[in-house]
Write a protein that holds these residues in place. Structure first.
Motif, PDB file in Angstrom:
ATOM      1  N   ASP A 179      -5.637  -0.865  -2.720  1.00 35.38           N
ATOM      2  CA  ASP A 179      -5.583  -0.253  -4.053  1.00 35.38           C
ATOM      3  C   ASP A 179      -4.977   1.146  -4.041  1.00 35.38           C
ATOM      4  O   ASP A 179      -5.098   1.886  -5.013  1.00 35.38           O
ATOM      5  CB  ASP A 179      -6.996  -0.184  -4.647  1.00 35.38           C
ATOM      6  CG  ASP A 179      -7.967   0.579  -3.756  1.00 35.38           C
ATOM      7  OD1 ASP A 179      -7.536   1.137  -2.720  1.00 35.38           O
ATOM      8  OD2 ASP A 179      -9.170   0.627  -4.091  1.00 35.38           O
ATOM      9  N   GLN A 180      -4.345   1.527  -2.940  1.00 36.02           N
ATOM     10  CA  GLN A 180      -3.726   2.846  -2.787  1.00 36.02           C
ATOM     11  C   GLN A 180      -4.726   3.988  -2.947  1.00 36.02           C
ATOM     12  O   GLN A 180      -4.346   5.116  -3.226  1.00 36.02           O
ATOM     13  CB  GLN A 180      -2.556   3.012  -3.774  1.00 36.02           C
ATOM     14  CG  GLN A 180      -1.420   2.041  -3.515  1.00 36.02           C
ATOM     15  CD  GLN A 180      -0.194   2.328  -4.347  1.00 36.02           C
ATOM     16  OE1 GLN A 180      -0.166   3.241  -5.157  1.00 36.02           O
ATOM     17  NE2 GLN A 180       0.838   1.529  -4.149  1.00 36.02           N
ATOM     18  N   SER A 181      -5.997   3.712  -2.689  1.00 35.05           N
ATOM     19  CA  SER A 181      -7.014   4.752  -2.866  1.00 35.05           C
ATOM     20  C   SER A 181      -7.003   5.772  -1.740  1.00 35.05           C
ATOM     21  O   SER A 181      -7.561   6.859  -1.896  1.00 35.05           O
ATOM     22  CB  SER A 181      -8.396   4.112  -2.980  1.00 35.05           C
ATOM     23  OG  SER A 181      -8.711   3.372  -1.808  1.00 35.05           O
ATOM     24  N   TYR A 217       4.624   3.695  -2.660  1.00 38.58           N
ATOM     25  CA  TYR A 217       4.823   4.945  -3.386  1.00 38.58           C
ATOM     26  C   TYR A 217       5.375   6.063  -2.500  1.00 38.58           C
ATOM     27  O   TYR A 217       5.616   7.170  -2.983  1.00 38.58           O
ATOM     28  CB  TYR A 217       3.506   5.413  -4.019  1.00 38.58           C
ATOM     29  CG  TYR A 217       3.246   4.829  -5.385  1.00 38.58           C
ATOM     30  CD1 TYR A 217       3.799   5.403  -6.518  1.00 38.58           C
ATOM     31  CD2 TYR A 217       2.453   3.692  -5.533  1.00 38.58           C
ATOM     32  CE1 TYR A 217       3.574   4.868  -7.779  1.00 38.58           C
ATOM     33  CE2 TYR A 217       2.214   3.146  -6.785  1.00 38.58           C
ATOM     34  CZ  TYR A 217       2.777   3.737  -7.900  1.00 38.58           C
ATOM     35  OH  TYR A 217       2.549   3.198  -9.141  1.00 38.58           O
ATOM     36  N   THR A 218       5.603   5.789  -1.222  1.00 41.24           N
ATOM     37  CA  THR A 218       6.172   6.825  -0.368  1.00 41.24           C
ATOM     38  C   THR A 218       7.530   7.281  -0.878  1.00 41.24           C
ATOM     39  O   THR A 218       7.897   8.450  -0.738  1.00 41.24           O
ATOM     40  CB  THR A 218       6.306   6.325   1.085  1.00 41.24           C
ATOM     41  OG1 THR A 218       5.071   5.767   1.505  1.00 41.24           O
ATOM     42  CG2 THR A 218       6.677   7.462   2.013  1.00 41.24           C
ATOM     43  N   ILE A 226      -5.117   0.850   4.828  1.00 42.50           N
ATOM     44  CA  ILE A 226      -4.715  -0.238   3.936  1.00 42.50           C
ATOM     45  C   ILE A 226      -5.956  -0.753   3.215  1.00 42.50           C
ATOM     46  O   ILE A 226      -6.707  -1.582   3.732  1.00 42.50           O
ATOM     47  CB  ILE A 226      -4.013  -1.367   4.716  1.00 42.50           C
ATOM     48  CG1 ILE A 226      -2.785  -0.826   5.451  1.00 42.50           C
ATOM     49  CG2 ILE A 226      -3.612  -2.499   3.769  1.00 42.50           C
ATOM     50  CD1 ILE A 226      -2.107  -1.845   6.352  1.00 42.50           C
ATOM     51  N   ASN A 250     -13.095  -1.024   1.731  1.00 43.83           N
ATOM     52  CA  ASN A 250     -12.599   0.341   1.811  1.00 43.83           C
ATOM     53  C   ASN A 250     -13.332   1.045   2.950  1.00 43.83           C
ATOM     54  O   ASN A 250     -14.534   1.292   2.876  1.00 43.83           O
ATOM     55  CB  ASN A 250     -12.830   1.075   0.488  1.00 43.83           C
ATOM     56  CG  ASN A 250     -12.180   2.443   0.470  1.00 43.83           C
ATOM     57  OD1 ASN A 250     -12.520   3.312   1.270  1.00 43.83           O
ATOM     58  ND2 ASN A 250     -11.241   2.648  -0.448  1.00 43.83           N
ATOM     59  N   TYR A 284       0.185  11.248  -8.727  1.00 43.54           N
ATOM     60  CA  TYR A 284      -1.023  10.594  -9.236  1.00 43.54           C
ATOM     61  C   TYR A 284      -1.759  11.390 -10.305  1.00 43.54           C
ATOM     62  O   TYR A 284      -2.759  10.907 -10.844  1.00 43.54           O
ATOM     63  CB  TYR A 284      -1.985  10.292  -8.083  1.00 43.54           C
ATOM     64  CG  TYR A 284      -1.459   9.238  -7.135  1.00 43.54           C
ATOM     65  CD1 TYR A 284      -1.604   7.883  -7.416  1.00 43.54           C
ATOM     66  CD2 TYR A 284      -0.810   9.599  -5.960  1.00 43.54           C
ATOM     67  CE1 TYR A 284      -1.129   6.912  -6.540  1.00 43.54           C
ATOM     68  CE2 TYR A 284      -0.326   8.637  -5.077  1.00 43.54           C
ATOM     69  CZ  TYR A 284      -0.484   7.300  -5.382  1.00 43.54           C
ATOM     70  OH  TYR A 284      -0.008   6.339  -4.513  1.00 43.54           O
ATOM     71  N   VAL A 301      -4.149   6.837   0.015  1.00 45.25           N
ATOM     72  CA  VAL A 301      -2.770   7.202   0.364  1.00 45.25           C
ATOM     73  C   VAL A 301      -2.534   8.708   0.403  1.00 45.25           C
ATOM     74  O   VAL A 301      -1.402   9.135   0.651  1.00 45.25           O
ATOM     75  CB  VAL A 301      -1.749   6.542  -0.583  1.00 45.25           C
ATOM     76  CG1 VAL A 301      -1.761   5.044  -0.425  1.00 45.25           C
ATOM     77  CG2 VAL A 301      -1.997   6.967  -2.032  1.00 45.25           C
ATOM     78  N   SER A 302      -3.549   9.532   0.204  1.00 49.11           N
ATOM     79  CA  SER A 302      -3.339  10.957   0.452  1.00 49.11           C
ATOM     80  C   SER A 302      -2.967  11.182   1.909  1.00 49.11           C
ATOM     81  O   SER A 302      -2.282  12.151   2.239  1.00 49.11           O
ATOM     82  CB  SER A 302      -4.581  11.766   0.071  1.00 49.11           C
ATOM     83  OG  SER A 302      -5.725  11.288   0.743  1.00 49.11           O
ATOM     84  N   GLU A 339       0.818  -1.214   0.000  1.00 51.39           N
ATOM     85  CA  GLU A 339       0.000   0.000   0.000  1.00 51.39           C
ATOM     86  C   GLU A 339       0.852   1.265   0.000  1.00 51.39           C
ATOM     87  O   GLU A 339       0.522   2.260  -0.632  1.00 51.39           O
ATOM     88  CB  GLU A 339      -0.920  -0.001   1.220  1.00 51.39           C
ATOM     89  CG  GLU A 339      -2.107   0.920   1.100  1.00 51.39           C
ATOM     90  CD  GLU A 339      -3.207   0.325   0.239  1.00 51.39           C
ATOM     91  OE1 GLU A 339      -4.150   1.058  -0.095  1.00 51.39           O
ATOM     92  OE2 GLU A 339      -3.143  -0.879  -0.095  1.00 51.39           O
ATOM     93  N   PHE A 340       1.967   1.239   0.741  1.00 57.80           N
ATOM     94  CA  PHE A 340       2.732   2.457   0.983  1.00 57.80           C
ATOM     95  C   PHE A 340       4.017   2.538   0.153  1.00 57.80           C
ATOM     96  O   PHE A 340       4.872   3.378   0.402  1.00 57.80           O
ATOM     97  CB  PHE A 340       3.109   2.574   2.467  1.00 57.80           C
ATOM     98  CG  PHE A 340       1.957   2.436   3.413  1.00 57.80           C
ATOM     99  CD1 PHE A 340       0.668   2.777   3.033  1.00 57.80           C
ATOM    100  CD2 PHE A 340       2.155   1.951   4.701  1.00 57.80           C
ATOM    101  CE1 PHE A 340      -0.400   2.646   3.898  1.00 57.80           C
ATOM    102  CE2 PHE A 340       1.093   1.818   5.582  1.00 57.80           C
ATOM    103  CZ  PHE A 340      -0.189   2.162   5.175  1.00 57.80           C
TER     104      PHE A 340
END
Length: 640
Positions: free
Chosen positions: A329-331, A279-280, A326, A562, A376, A333-334, A276-277
């Motif tokens: 789908d990284q939806s 992309y940090t 978590i 979600n 994104y 992550v903002s 999930e994370f």
């Protein structure tokens, strides 16, 4: 940062402290950081106490004696639910005649105090003052002539607001207990005697003794992949305000993202967190490119148990995160972008008092959105801005005029009451207003220089105004008037020139929604989380039971994984007595303590006598798994 107080519609989670360490996007209705308390927890008639500095929420006499470095030596006792040991301060005298060091405490058991003078430690006197319901109890330590250091031996209380002792059944693994802290805004004083004010900053070192089977971490330069030794040592070379003091102990595993970034989590959820994370690392790269180098040794992330009341908390070098982010789908992550942005705004450049919270959270919400745009794409960033703006519009009518002002007149009211949508989203809109007037290139250069010029410092709104006038307004005449700036900072509500982002994707959602209500099937599989939430938060009030049943069947709402979508859907289901969703209500409320999600569900239940009784029954089951801040707010909702 932490959660704040808004009413529906609510956007997705993002800091907060919201109340602590979270972004506005994750707030629930109506809730206060960080990322806590709503307007009705404000103590309007709280008698004013004289404090020695500009921070009216601290007894500390840092105008006379500063504590630029502290050392902690603590043992963790899960059976007694206490930390015990000592804190040691180096002293810096601003008044050479000062003979007392005043520290903030709350519910601490002070055993004895020592002073280091002429190369020796010796007993010194201390006194505890009268307790104040908001400020706690001042601890005055006598300073012998020439004292260089002070040491206070103490233990915390099992009821300390700043510590959550999680039983094994409240963790992902279910075998070992877990401890984590929440120091923002003024709870560091519940586990450390300290000058608990964001006006002052300090470095620290620590030694922590834990059960040997558990890992101990702090908001410091944690050694990568630590061994389970039962004794852990830490050092933070960069100065931080007290509200960023952080501790965590649990059954944790380590996964490196790169040489300076890692994720800690319980073994059963580590790989999901990594997926999930991941992309940090990209978020870090773009933030450094936009706003300057990362100024800390490391950026690690720790996934906490589900009792954590907020989306995240931006503790330097060890950001705390809720497992509810978590989604697979990284939806959501903002929130990750928000906590990372705090490494520049809030952690590096800090509000001097809680009146100035917007300097932390507004800049962070602005930087968060710029990160999301860079990683994104512009459309996703605009959707998040638009949903945040909707939430702010919905929140403002429930706030007093005082609470609608960026530079809030807080006095000695509970500082938690400042964590509303205003310092997050109204302040974000102010910064986008400035960006629009001066142009992105000019404004980016200003923000980058601002972070550099005030690095590791705390400042007030007035200091920021002076800096902005000198570095941005005067070199670019005719762009913004003083009247406009004053209206943004000191007037309630939103100025007429507030930026109002519009997103074509939401227009398409509205069109699709109209077709769906006309009986036409629509395909939402490619919709983002933002489009799904827009669909839900803009339903007609007279939606029928048959339409809810069809919606649930086609969009799989009751069974969604979600949590942001789920919390919105369950509120709708409760309001329309949609019984197929009711079992999921109890399941959700007894499995997490995140205020942004559960408070609105409890509030929806409490709207009817039968629902209130059901909510109270659920709360009795859920209460043992909630943080004290969560319990306080839910009990307020339920009239307990």
């Amino acid at each position: 940062m932490r959660p704040f107080s808004i009413t529906l519609p609510v956007t997705i989670l993002a800091a907060c402290f919201g109340l602590w360490g979270c972004s506005p996007a994750e707030q629930a209705a109506p809730e206060p950081s960080s990322e806590t308390a709503s307007a009705n927890t404000d103590i309007e008639n709280h008698s004013r106490i004289e404090t020695p500095t500009i921070d009216e929420h601290s007894f500390a006499n840092s105008n006379e004696v500063r504590t630029p470095h502290l050392h902690l030596n603590l043992a963790v006792d899960f059976d007694a639910k206490v930390l015990s040991g000592y804190v040691e301060f180096e002293l810096e005298y601003l008044n050479e005649n000062a003979n007392t060091l005043v520290l903030d405490t709350e519910m601490l058991n002070i055993a004895r105090a020592e002073a280091y003078t002429n190369g020796e430690w010796a007993h010194t006197e201390f006194t505890l003052g009268e307790r104040d319901v908001i400020l706690g109890t001042p601890l005055s330590v006598t300073l012998p002539v020439g004292a260089e250091k002070v040491r206070v031996h103490y233990s915390s209380s099992p009821e300390a607001t700043g510590l959550d002792w999680v039983a094994p059944e409240g963790t992902a693994g279910g075998e070992y207990p877990f401890l984590y802290s929440q120091s923002q805004p003024h709870y560091a004083r519940t586990w450390i005697p300290i000058q608990d004010t964001p006006t002052e900053r300090l470095t620290f070192s620590a030694e922590l003794r834990t059960p040997p089977e558990l890992i101990g971490l702090m908001g410091a330069n944690n050694p990568p992949n630590p061994e389970r030794t039962g004794v852990y040592q830490f050092e933070s070379r960069q100065k931080i305000p007290s509200y960023l003091m952080a501790i965590a102990v649990g059954d944790l595993e380590f996964h490196a993202l790169n040489e300076r970034m890692a994720i800690y989590a319980e073994p059963s959820i580590l790989q999901s967190a990594v997926a999930e994370f991941g992309y940090t690392t990209d978020m870090m790269d773009v933030t450094e490119e936009l706003f300057g180098p990362f100024a800390w040794d490391r950026y690690d992330q720790l996934v906490l148990p589900p009792s954590f009341p907020f989306g995240g908390m931006e503790n330097p070098q060890l950001a705390f995160l809720t497992p509810t982010v978590i989604a697979g789908d990284q939806s959501l992550v903002s929130l990750i972008a928000h906590e990372l942005a705090h490494s520049w705004s809030g952690n590096l450049v800090t509000n001097a008092t809680w009146r100035d919270l917007w300097l932390n959270e507004g800049f962070t919400s602005y930087v968060e959105n710029r990160i999301m745009e860079a990683v994104y794409g512009e459309e996703r960033a605009l959707m998040e801005r638009m949903l945040d703006a909707q939430s702010l519009d919905a929140a403002l009518p429930s706030l007093s005029e005082r609470q609608q002002v960026l530079h809030i007149e807080l006095a000695q009211r509970d500082p938690d009451s400042s964590f509303t949508a205003v310092p997050y989203t109204k302040a974000q809109q102010f910064l986008f207003f400035l960006e629009d007037r001066f142009g992105r290139e000019t404004f980016d250069a200003f923000v980058r220089q601002y972070f550099a010029d005030f690095a590791f410092q705390s400042l007030t709104t007035e200091q920021f105004q002076d800096y902005m006038e000198r570095e941005l307004v005067q070199p670019n005449p005719g762009k913004v008037s003083r009247t406009e700036i004053m209206q943004w900072l000191y007037a309630p509500g939103l100025p007429d020139n507030s930026p109002r982002p519009e997103v074509a994707a939401f227009e398409r959602v509205a069109e699709a929604q109209a077709r769906w209500f006309a009986g036409e099937p629509i395909d939402i599989r490619a919709w983002s989380i933002h489009e799904r939430l827009y669909f839900l938060t803009n339903l007609p009030e007279d939606v029928s039971h048959a339409q809810l049943e069809r919606m649930d069947k086609e969009f799989h709402l009751t069974n969604t994984q979600n949590n942001s979508v789920l919390s919105h859907w369950l509120v709708i289901a409760i309001q329309h007595d949609y019984q197929p969703a009711m079992p999921r209500v109890e399941e959700m409320l007894t499995s997490m303590g995140r205020l942004a999600y559960i408070r609105s569900v409890y509030a929806a239940l409490a709207a009817t006598p039968e629902g209130l009784e059901k909510a109270r029954q659920i709360y009795v089951k859920a209460k043992p798994g909630y943080h004290v801040l969560t319990r306080d707010q839910i009990e307020d909702v339920l009239g307990l």
